[in-house]
Motif scaffolding. Structure first.
Motif, short mmCIF file in Angstrom:
data_model
loop_
_atom_site.label_atom_id
_atom_site.label_comp_id
_atom_site.label_asym_id
_atom_site.label_seq_id
_atom_site.Cartn_x
_atom_site.Cartn_y
_atom_site.Cartn_z
N ASP A 59 -5.28 -11.03 -6.83
CA ASP A 59 -4.10 -12.03 -5.90
C ASP A 59 -3.89 -13.67 -5.92
O ASP A 59 -2.35 -14.09 -5.60
CB ASP A 59 -4.42 -11.80 -4.50
N ARG B 191 -10.25 -8.10 -5.36
CA ARG B 191 -8.10 -8.17 -5.06
C ARG B 191 -7.91 -9.28 -4.87
O ARG B 191 -7.37 -9.98 -5.20
CB ARG B 191 -8.23 -7.28 -3.72
N ARG C 237 7.73 -6.84 -6.58
CA ARG C 237 7.79 -7.73 -5.66
C ARG C 237 9.50 -8.22 -5.13
O ARG C 237 9.79 -8.10 -3.69
CB ARG C 237 6.86 -9.26 -5.96
N ARG D 291 0.52 -1.07 0.34
CA ARG D 291 -0.77 0.07 0.03
C ARG D 291 0.60 1.42 -0.18
O ARG D 291 0.55 2.30 -0.90
CB ARG D 291 -0.81 -0.13 0.89
O1 CDP Z 1 -6.12 -5.55 4.67
P1 CDP Z 1 -5.96 -5.87 3.32
O2 CDP Z 1 -6.20 -7.85 3.43
O3 CDP Z 1 -7.22 -5.78 2.81
O4 CDP Z 1 -5.20 -6.16 2.73
P2 CDP Z 1 -3.23 -5.65 2.48
O5 CDP Z 1 -2.80 -7.05 3.48
O6 CDP Z 1 -3.73 -4.00 3.33
O7 CDP Z 1 -3.03 -6.36 1.36
C1 CDP Z 1 -3.12 -5.00 0.10
C2 CDP Z 1 -2.96 -5.92 -1.13
O8 CDP Z 1 -1.39 -5.74 -0.80
C3 CDP Z 1 -2.73 -7.24 -1.12
O9 CDP Z 1 -4.66 -7.12 -1.60
C4 CDP Z 1 -1.91 -7.61 -2.40
O10 CDP Z 1 -2.49 -7.37 -3.80
C5 CDP Z 1 -1.00 -7.29 -1.62
N1 CDP Z 1 0.48 -7.94 -0.44
C6 CDP Z 1 0.69 -8.62 -1.74
O11 CDP Z 1 0.78 -9.19 -2.58
N2 CDP Z 1 1.13 -9.65 -0.85
C7 CDP Z 1 1.17 -9.66 0.72
N3 CDP Z 1 2.42 -9.96 1.36
C8 CDP Z 1 0.88 -8.60 1.17
C9 CDP Z 1 -0.02 -8.11 0.25
#
Ligand code: CDP
Ligand code: CDP
Length: 225
Positions: free
Chosen positions: A183, A179, A113, A43
């Motif tokens: 993902d 999302r 990433r 984010r």
């Molecule tokens: O809080 P919420 O679970 O809605 O989302 P977040 O954990 O803040 O993650 C936001 C976005 O970051 C996710 O929808 C993924 O696209 C990405 N993300 C990822 O790709 N890999 C991670 N280890 C953590 C987040």
């Protein structure tokens, strides 16, 4: 003060609003662990890139911008916060609708990433230097890619309706189903239940019940070392 016991690492993965952050925060307070929310890393970079009008479709521009945006860590209590170009980005900006809409697009870019992988693995050294007894890192690929050797891997899930209700109660506008779809289907480090993970369905569990289950696993794991 660094301790001579190896750091106890817990990886918590799951879809949007599955309860990762609230569960991790409560566990870190209970065990004096460092909490690292990797969603906030994606984010923060998304907010910084959008602020300079860079979109996820222009990978070359994203890569060039990342080179100008050094990341660091600010620790406050049990929380490790990412800094981008020296600044901690406030939660209101990290959770803005434009960031919700774009973050999965940026998170699918392998170069972005790769930049975060080294940073995220480096959080173990931050936890050790600060004298924490362990580290809880939460996200989508922690047990599968970042720390596949974590002492405990947990996969949290809940029905999509329950998760949408949770987000709505927080007053957030966020297409969590879209999302999750992006993902889970991306090529690099998709959202999966990692090998050897304990899977917990929290649809009908309170936050305290989920925390209790994982706390018992951490207690057993730390005793067994
Ligand atoms: O809080 P919420 O679970 O809605 O989302 P977040 O954990 O803040 O993650 C936001 C976005 O970051 C996710 O929808 C993924 O696209 C990405 N993300 C990822 O790709 N890999 C991670 N280890 C953590 C987040
Ligand atoms: O980090 P993630 O997006 O996975 O979820 P969260 O931000 O920790 O949780 C989303 C919302 O669901 C928060 O308001 C939590 O208090 C709530 N929650 C819940 O109602 N029941 C649970 N078992 C876990 C979280």
């Amino acid at each position: 003060m660094p301790s001579n016991r190896p750091l106890f690492i817990v990886a918590i993965d799951g879809g949007a609003a599955s309860g990762k952050s609230s569960t991790s925060r409560a566990l870190c307070r209970r065990f004096n662990f460092l909490h690292v929310d990797t969603g906030s890393h994606y984010r923060a970079l998304t907010a910084a890139l959008l602020a300079e009008n860079t979109g996820p479709e222009d990978t070359a521009r994203v890569v060039a911008a990342l080179a100008r945006l050094p990341v660091g860590t600010a620790v406050s209590g049990n929380e490790a916060r990412i800094t981008v170009a020296g600044r901690v980005i406030p939660d209101a900006e990290l959770r803005a609708p434009a960031v919700n809409a774009a973050v999965s697009g940026f998170a699918a870019i392998p170069e972005l990433r790769a930049a975060l992988l080294a940073y995220q693995r480096g959080q173990a050294a931050v936890a050790e230097e600060r004298g924490f007894h362990g580290l809880i890192m939460e996200g989508r690929d922690i047990g599968s890619v970042i720390f596949p050797g974590a002492q405990l891997r947990v996969f949290l899930h809940a029905d999509p309706e329950a998760r949408a209700r949770r987000r709505a109660l927080e007053g957030q506008s966020d297409s969590i189903a879209e999302r999750d779809r992006r993902d889970s289907t991306r090529t690099t480090a998709p959202l999966v239940c990692p090998d050897g993970a304990v899977s917990i369905d929290s649809t009908r569990l309170t936050l305290d019940e989920v925390v209790g289950k994982i706390a018992a696993l951490i207690g057993e794991g730390m005793t067994a070392r």
